[in-house]
Write a protein that holds these residues in place. Structure first.
Motif, short mmCIF file in Angstrom:
data_model
loop_
_atom_site.label_atom_id
_atom_site.label_comp_id
_atom_site.label_asym_id
_atom_site.label_seq_id
_atom_site.Cartn_x
_atom_site.Cartn_y
_atom_site.Cartn_z
N THR B 82 13.71 35.51 -28.04
CA THR B 82 14.63 36.65 -27.90
C THR B 82 13.90 37.85 -27.29
O THR B 82 14.44 38.53 -26.41
N MET B 83 12.66 38.08 -27.74
CA MET B 83 11.87 39.18 -27.17
C MET B 83 11.61 38.97 -25.69
O MET B 83 11.81 39.86 -24.87
N VAL B 84 11.13 37.76 -25.37
CA VAL B 84 10.63 37.50 -24.01
C VAL B 84 11.78 37.26 -23.02
O VAL B 84 11.82 37.87 -21.95
N TYR B 85 12.72 36.38 -23.38
CA TYR B 85 13.80 36.04 -22.44
C TYR B 85 14.80 37.20 -22.32
O TYR B 85 15.09 37.67 -21.22
N ALA B 86 15.37 37.60 -23.48
CA ALA B 86 16.46 38.60 -23.45
C ALA B 86 15.93 40.01 -23.29
O ALA B 86 16.66 40.90 -22.86
N GLY B 87 14.66 40.22 -23.66
CA GLY B 87 14.06 41.56 -23.54
C GLY B 87 13.28 41.69 -22.25
O GLY B 87 13.79 42.10 -21.22
N LEU B 88 12.01 41.28 -22.31
CA LEU B 88 11.09 41.52 -21.20
C LEU B 88 11.58 40.98 -19.86
O LEU B 88 11.70 41.73 -18.88
N LEU B 89 11.86 39.67 -19.79
CA LEU B 89 12.18 39.07 -18.49
C LEU B 89 13.55 39.54 -18.00
O LEU B 89 13.71 39.95 -16.85
N ASN B 90 14.54 39.49 -18.88
CA ASN B 90 15.90 39.85 -18.48
C ASN B 90 15.98 41.29 -17.99
O ASN B 90 16.53 41.57 -16.91
N LYS B 91 15.43 42.22 -18.76
CA LYS B 91 15.55 43.64 -18.39
C LYS B 91 14.67 43.98 -17.18
O LYS B 91 15.01 44.86 -16.39
N SER B 92 13.53 43.27 -17.03
CA SER B 92 12.69 43.50 -15.85
C SER B 92 13.45 43.08 -14.59
O SER B 92 13.40 43.77 -13.57
N ILE B 93 14.14 41.94 -14.65
CA ILE B 93 14.91 41.47 -13.49
C ILE B 93 16.04 42.46 -13.19
O ILE B 93 16.27 42.85 -12.03
N VAL B 94 16.76 42.89 -14.23
CA VAL B 94 17.86 43.85 -14.04
C VAL B 94 17.32 45.14 -13.40
O VAL B 94 17.90 45.66 -12.44
N ALA B 95 16.19 45.63 -13.93
CA ALA B 95 15.62 46.88 -13.39
C ALA B 95 15.20 46.70 -11.93
O ALA B 95 15.43 47.58 -11.10
#
Lengths: 266, 266
Positions: B82-95
């Protein structure tokens, strides 16, 4: 449940900020969310991160640098904050709300450009990847609220170039409430450790029930209000002066019927 | 850019899945996203997590348990995912997409109940918090697409009781594409390590340009297709049989004009 302001022209929107122990303590959070789902009408939840980010950063071997009690957000810290705030905490809260049959969506500032911020200018100290909200995408938030979905915000904003920035959770809540007051009558709730503004700092039950600008100035002049409370109250009155209808200060039980709290009005 | 199917009755929707090295390698990801933002019309991005979750889990002191190459998702693993997929990776791609002026929103399955799944039944092995998508909230996805916002999905779904479940990224993409084919002509793109389906496993350039069901059966019978490719192709033809118009298989350059790929049709 607290008194809800009625107005035939605009709907009431409740913006609720939670943080600190309320995020860290599973029982407190579950109890709060049970109250939250019962709150009727359009509503928004904003959450901070508590100490979880510092704990995870430590385990990952990143040192959390603090100056005068404020976190310096370097690139590694921002990665951890993105993982913990926008990932773990945000999605756990959203999933818990879905478990209560309360439709919700987790957002950080970059999602749908919902919270655009500016990186804080470097003066004496460079706080790093820290920003202040300059624009709220009220149209997008309205489109979500119209679908009866609760937006759940982590305290992360984004520059318009897509740089994620750590952002003060109290300010995220007040900037959202202020911006949304163009569309709704907005009420802002700060749930923290204290039951509200205290007459006597040593007596947790000496809560001042209502505070307007005049009374606030009087209490400030007579030194009844402690220094720690002044920045928070300054924020509250700024929200009131910029369009928010009412601000409520209380603890984890703020949404419960009959809970002690301080109501801040114009 | 690839050929786009035109139909006066329905718009074309492109669903693109990325994973593996494409997520782990910053240059590959940036190059892919540059191509992605140029793709016109409604589009959806689905991403896996690569090895980042295993790396973070290790640093946090959680052992990643694998059986026959498949991750056992216990509670600690699910927190990290949840931290890595939905947090770090997901939000980095969106940003990053916002940085390209491509409006986007990051979602996991619990957000707006967008991907409802069922926990996988325990047979010989208990894979833990792993689920298979049983329902896609197409109305919500449509409402996002209509606002010209790109939904970016991490490979996490949720039970209807709000339990987050680790979910196969390829399946998330195909289930979304299948469900959305009620509203759009959907095209599904799998970007992975290989340029497509190979005639000769030792020659990366021996890409089969087009594959239909008959040719697939012929190649399978004549043992041209390797065992590793069969489950993936089985998924592709299932997507085709359940309403997806076309499936494209290729590598990180799949969206580039003239890139080699395999096109899978009915």
């Amino acid at each position: 449940m607290l008194e809800i302001v009625h107005n035939p022209a605009k709907d009431v929107l409740n913006v609720i900020k939670i943080g600190g122990k309320l995020i860290e303590n599973k029982e407190l959070l579950d109890s709060f969310l049970t109250d939250f789902v019962q709150l009727k009408g359009p509503k928004i939840l904003v959450h901070g991160g508590g100490n979880k980010a510092t704990e995870v950063a430590g385990k990952l071997g990143f040192k959390t640098r603090m100056i005068d009690g404020r976190r310096i957000t370097d690139k590694d810290s921002m990665e951890v904050i993105t993982m913990v705030y926008a990932g773990l905490l945000n999605k756990s809260i959203v999933a818990k709300l879905q478990g209560h049959k309360q439709n919700a969506i987790g957002l950080c500032g970059a999602d749908a450009n919902v919270l655009i911020s500016r990186k804080r200018e470097v003066k004496d100290i460079d706080y790093g990847l820290v920003g202040d909200v300059v624009q709220v995408n009220t149209e997008f938030i309205k489109s979500i609220l119209k679908q009866e979905i609760v937006p759940v915000f982590s305290a992360i904003s984004s520059t318009d170039d897509g740089v994620l920035l750590n952002t003060n959770g109290d300010s995220v809540a007040s900037e959202i409430a202020i911006a949304m007051s163009n569309i709704y009558i907005t009420q802002l709730f700060y749930c923290s450790e204290k039951k509200g503004v205290l007459k006597n700092i040593h007596d947790d039950d000496s809560v001042i029930a209502e505070l307007n600008s005049d009374k606030y100035q009087q209490l400030k002049a007579s030194k009844v209000l402690t220094d720690g409370m002044l920045p928070k109250l300054h924020n509250c009155f700024e929200a009131i002066n910029r369009g928010v209808s009412t601000v409520y200060l209380g603890d984890a039980e703020l949404l419960k019927k009959g809970a002690k709290h301080t109501k801040i009005v114009n």
